[in-house]
Design an enzyme around this catalytic site. Structure first.
Site, PDB file in Angstrom:
ATOM      1  CE  LYS A 133      -4.531  -1.460   1.323  1.00  0.00           C
ATOM      2  NZ  LYS A 133      -5.703  -1.242   2.183  1.00  0.00           N
ATOM      3  CE  LYS A 173      -5.251  -8.567  -2.341  1.00  0.00           C
ATOM      4  NZ  LYS A 173      -5.710  -8.432  -0.989  1.00  0.00           N
ATOM      5  CE  LYS A 189     -12.331  -4.161  -0.710  1.00  0.00           C
ATOM      6  NZ  LYS A 189     -13.305  -4.613   0.258  1.00  0.00           N
TER       7      LYS A 189
HETATM    8  P1  AMP Z   1     -10.519  -6.474   2.232  1.00  0.00           P
HETATM    9  O1  AMP Z   1     -11.194  -6.251   0.944  1.00  0.00           O
HETATM   10  O2  AMP Z   1      -9.065  -6.225   2.172  1.00  0.00           O
HETATM   11  O3  AMP Z   1     -11.215  -5.822   3.382  1.00  0.00           O
HETATM   12  O4  AMP Z   1     -10.650  -8.045   2.465  1.00  0.00           O
HETATM   13  C1  AMP Z   1     -11.784  -8.665   3.039  1.00  0.00           C
HETATM   14  C2  AMP Z   1     -11.595 -10.165   3.081  1.00  0.00           C
HETATM   15  O5  AMP Z   1     -11.528 -10.685   1.751  1.00  0.00           O
HETATM   16  C3  AMP Z   1     -10.295 -10.607   3.773  1.00  0.00           C
HETATM   17  O6  AMP Z   1     -10.572 -11.752   4.558  1.00  0.00           O
HETATM   18  C4  AMP Z   1      -9.384 -10.968   2.635  1.00  0.00           C
HETATM   19  O7  AMP Z   1      -8.443 -11.967   2.992  1.00  0.00           O
HETATM   20  C5  AMP Z   1     -10.363 -11.501   1.601  1.00  0.00           C
HETATM   21  N1  AMP Z   1      -9.863 -11.326   0.217  1.00  0.00           N
HETATM   22  C6  AMP Z   1      -9.561 -10.146  -0.384  1.00  0.00           C
HETATM   23  N2  AMP Z   1      -9.152 -10.358  -1.664  1.00  0.00           N
HETATM   24  C7  AMP Z   1      -9.194 -11.711  -1.863  1.00  0.00           C
HETATM   25  C8  AMP Z   1      -8.892 -12.564  -2.985  1.00  0.00           C
HETATM   26  N3  AMP Z   1      -8.482 -12.070  -4.151  1.00  0.00           N
HETATM   27  N4  AMP Z   1      -9.046 -13.894  -2.825  1.00  0.00           N
HETATM   28  C9  AMP Z   1      -9.484 -14.419  -1.640  1.00  0.00           C
HETATM   29  N5  AMP Z   1      -9.785 -13.668  -0.554  1.00  0.00           N
HETATM   30  C10 AMP Z   1      -9.655 -12.337  -0.654  1.00  0.00           C
END
Ligand code: AMP
Ligand code: TRP
Length: 331
Positions: free
Chosen positions: A114, A196, A199
């Protein structure tokens, strides 16, 4: 009777929720909650570590809450709240900051990534993000934390902070365990399958939003980047096809092996279309529930208010215990 587990997880309201968030995390929340009591939070305080337009942050916080409910978490049996409504999170985070080493935070890969993405805004919150996450988890005597694999390092740090604190003051915190799905813990980008799915990716073709329409989903899968040898198999050397096989398996409930044999001898075009349809059809019930919740803002407000009240009571018990242990005077 088996002991009831406490489950905690959080998601940032930092953009559209992707198929990666869904498969890696949110989809598992109602399933893991069956083991006990689930506490789920839209972590808006984590989201301000990068810049947001206030109106967008507000809208995304509500829509993220609606997604959690649409995924099947039962708010009668679990808590679904907004992090900033429960002040103990910030209060414990400050205390934990004083038990976390600069070097430990500097090793976090999410911080390094980040910092590169937001080079003009490497703020202190971005750096101490993991201590707030540790506070989220440790406040509730959490047993299990369902997350995708990218959160493993943060979770390990939360455990280390808890072990360090307990080493000084006795058994204060429960040491939480991660709950990372065997399949789909890291869904990859559709346009660059070595990264990965995220968003925050500027290329909208790289991710599927879980509230996207069928035509758009199918279009994106048709243009997903793969290799050119037209052989459907799961292997490290075929990240694009392996990612599609993973997505297909999770969305249809078959194993990767079954998916491979189902498409034996078929071409990539046919396979990609089948994956797109499986995703669009699999997400349709969620999308309908999401639309329903978004049209019932009063209901959302009732859920997040009642859940925050309960979370405040639970979290203050732990915060008071910690404050007493470290020598703060009770007011
Ligand atoms: P965040 O969007 O960073 O708040 O992530 C929310 C949840 O989604 C967390 O548990 C992350 O580990 C999971 N996550 C985010 N991106 C991925 C991805 N590409 N594949 C699997 N899990 C994900
Ligand atoms: N840091 C997590 C992410 O980016 C979100 C999060 C915040 C979280 N607090 C949490 C996840 C507590 C699990 C438990 O995905």
């Amino acid at each position: 009777m088996e002991e009831q587990k406490i489950i905690f997880s959080g998601i940032q309201p930092s953009g559209t929720i992707t198929l990666g968030n869904y498969i890696g995390a949110v989809r598992n929340w109602p399933l893991v909650s069956e083991l006990g009591f689930g506490i789920f939070s839209v972590v808006d305080m984590h989201a301000i570590t990068v810049r947001n337009t206030p109106a967008d942050l507000r809208a995304r916080t509500l829509s993220t809450l609606a997604v959690i409910l649409a995924s099947g978490v039962d708010p009668e049996k679990n808590l679904v709240f907004i992090q900033s409504h429960v002040p103990a999170h910030a209060e414990l985070a400050w205390i934990l900051n004083c038990y976390t080493m600069f070097g430990e935070l500097g090793r976090m890969t999410q911080f390094k990534d980040k910092s590169k993405q937001h080079a003009d805004n490497i703020n202190a919150g971005l750096f101490t993000y993991p201590t707030l996450m540790a506070a989220d988890i440790l406040l509730y005597n959490t047993d299990l934390v369902p997350v995708g694999v990218d959160q493993k390092q943060h979770l390990e740090l939360a455990r280390n902070i808890a072990i360090r604190f307990n080493g000084i003051y006795g058994d204060v915190f429960k040491i939480p365990e991660g709950h990372i799905p065997q399949l789909g813990a890291k869904i990859m980008s559709l346009s660059s399958p070595d990264k990965k799915m995220s968003k925050s990716d500027p290329n909208p073709k790289s991710y599927i939003s879980i509230t996207e329409g069928k035509d758009s989903i199918i279009k994106k899968f048709k243009s997903a980047v793969t290799d050119s040898d037209n052989k459907i198999e799961f292997s490290d050397t075929k990240p694009g096809i392996s990612n599609l096989l993973t997505i297909y398996s999770v969305m249809t409930g078959c194993t990767v092996q079954e998916a491979v044999s189902r498409f034996d001898g078929r071409g990539y075009g046919e396979f990609k279309l089948a994956v797109g349809e499986a995703v669009a059809d699999g997400l349709e019930p969620l999308r309908q529930k999401y639309e329903y919740f978004m049209q019932n803002k009063d209901y959302l407000e009732k859920i997040y208010t009642e859940s925050a009240d309960k979370a405040c009571r639970l979290s203050y018990r732990m915060l008071s215990k910690v404050q007493k242990k470290i020598g703060f005077i009770k007011k």
